[in-house]
Design an enzyme around this catalytic site. Structure first.
Site, mmCIF file in Angstrom:
data_model
loop_
_atom_site.group_PDB
_atom_site.id
_atom_site.type_symbol
_atom_site.label_atom_id
_atom_site.label_comp_id
_atom_site.label_asym_id
_atom_site.label_seq_id
_atom_site.Cartn_x
_atom_site.Cartn_y
_atom_site.Cartn_z
ATOM 1 N N THR A 1 -1.958 34.193 -12.741
ATOM 2 C CA THR A 1 -0.602 33.760 -13.075
ATOM 3 C C THR A 1 0.224 34.973 -13.512
ATOM 4 O O THR A 1 -0.319 36.031 -13.821
ATOM 5 C CB THR A 1 -0.598 32.737 -14.224
ATOM 6 N N ASP A 2 1.546 34.794 -13.530
ATOM 7 C CA ASP A 2 2.422 35.854 -14.031
ATOM 8 C C ASP A 2 3.364 35.265 -15.073
ATOM 9 O O ASP A 2 3.265 34.095 -15.430
ATOM 10 C CB ASP A 2 3.173 36.538 -12.885
ATOM 11 N N LYS A 3 4.270 36.085 -15.574
ATOM 12 C CA LYS A 3 5.133 35.647 -16.665
ATOM 13 C C LYS A 3 6.088 34.526 -16.285
ATOM 14 O O LYS A 3 6.733 33.936 -17.145
ATOM 15 C CB LYS A 3 5.891 36.839 -17.264
ATOM 16 N N MET A 4 6.185 34.237 -14.983
ATOM 17 C CA MET A 4 6.992 33.091 -14.562
ATOM 18 C C MET A 4 6.187 31.795 -14.729
ATOM 19 O O MET A 4 6.694 30.696 -14.501
ATOM 20 C CB MET A 4 7.426 33.277 -13.110
ATOM 21 N N GLY A 5 4.890 31.934 -15.069
ATOM 22 C CA GLY A 5 4.060 30.760 -15.323
ATOM 23 C C GLY A 5 3.371 30.208 -14.096
ATOM 24 O O GLY A 5 2.736 29.157 -14.152
#
Lengths: 149, 149, 149, 149
Positions: free
Chosen positions: C22-26
């Site tokens: 996952t990344d900071k965009m969720g």
């Protein structure tokens, strides 16, 4: 909570080494073991009866990593089936520690061991406490009962 | 906006191939080129005068990837210095497209080319529009001016 | 070989979205879909009767990626069970192309589609040919038979 | 060789946190710190006067990771400029240990500390010795001199 890994109850899950996880030495790159530890934690939560994703999304509690360590004993290769064994080494309502064993599925050989220590945090990364309804999963006594004794 | 990559203004940034990015074939694993494209986009934003992190955190706009493609022409090796060249291939206030060239710094050889297409989205992944103050960075006419013509 | 993806025989395998992916965009970071494509290819080989790892180690043939593309239709989230569907879109003894569909296991929703094109190479990254004994896996006629016609 | 990290000579290099390295908690995923340690080691080698890539390709010696650990003190965010400080904590001709400090470039804040221990190995992952010509880089006395004492 047992002091010794030999007494821990380990939850097992499996991964297969991906090409993406290998490096130019022909074996799994060392940082990927920490990813496999995460896969082990998620499997541990499921085996205990809850989804870690929901602990985050519904209860706003995060198991922030405070420490991680790994000892590498034998290399893992592409397409190797790997057993990730995850045990709860310590639990309070503020700090959780897991122990891991990474084994070859075919040979049973121990490839690596490791530990991660987690602080219960809220979504702003501030130290927090394990919500009441999760205490049982981590072998902690029910607070309500204790209170009225 | 130029139709042809040859006419694009490319912003250059550099990465060095990490051991973690290599695979058992001894070269950079193919998915990592998309990570380098991201490094290129972030450099492009900085060169244009804004930080992509702030576009997300302050203006709640995200460049969600709708399409990505890469053509691999020659392999990249561990410790190779790589130039990532990023150009804006298309921009409306709803869709942004970047073109990339991945080159060897030493030889100048073209190692890969690629494109990513992005939809402007809000934090709930819903299609949105580029905020007014970002239009200039993407070569779009100022809305206010157009309105009174 | 069918021209149209609708006619392809797809081999299915499953992955669960890792926190690491996952990344900071969720949501799952876009480059990880190419890793899942690789997981799909490995499953495709197994389903056809051979291990890709052995094609490399025993027969010194590599499926070098020449092109990759992905269209992202809906995001994937942490702990989502994902079905990777892999079909052989083209095969000659020099070039192999796979088509992929990434679906949500629970809803069946199509999350992404993609293609990868591979050149058969030797261990020095030079173009080569598919070894005789692998032709059947890729639906290619046995060379021996053709020769004497 | 100093016993205490405070006395170590640290070589500094910089990374910028990539979107790919963040996770759904909005911060850099814990396994990526081990990748940054690797970036630090490569910079350390360069600063000492050799390329690690050549130690592998020309001299067939590999710094196989035997142990890795990291303590996480404060989170790192997307686009944060990070200073990786790498010091040689121990060196024999069979075992090398590095200490790391991960700091915020802007605030100087210490974000993490870590250690990796490496066994000198040959290309078949068998324990080996540091080649003579590399001893000086690791602060080891020249063998030739010792021999004639």
């Amino acid at each position: 909570m047992p002091e010794n890994d030999a007494e821990l109850e380990f939850i097992e899950t499996q991964v297969s080494v991906r090409y993406a996880e290998t490096d130019k030495m022909g074996i799994a790159y060392y940082a990927n073991y920490l990813v496999w530890f995460e896969v082990g934690r998620v499997a541990w939560c499921k085996a205990k009866g809850f989804r870690y994703a929901e602990m985050e999304s519904k209860d706003n509690r995060y198991l922030m990593v405070a420490e991680a360590s790994c000892r590498y004993k034998a290399p893992a290769h592409f397409e190797d089936d790997i057993v990730v064994r995850t045990g709860l080494a310590k639990a309070t309502d503020r700090v959780i520690r897991y122990s891991y064993q990474i084994c070859s599925k075919n040979s049973g050989q121990l490839l690596a061991t490791g530990q991660t220590t987690h602080v219960i945090a809220d979504m702003n990364y501030r130290p927090s406490r394990l919500p009441e309804q999760y205490r049982k999963y981590f072998g902690l006594p029910c607070k309500g009962v204790t209170k009225y004794e």
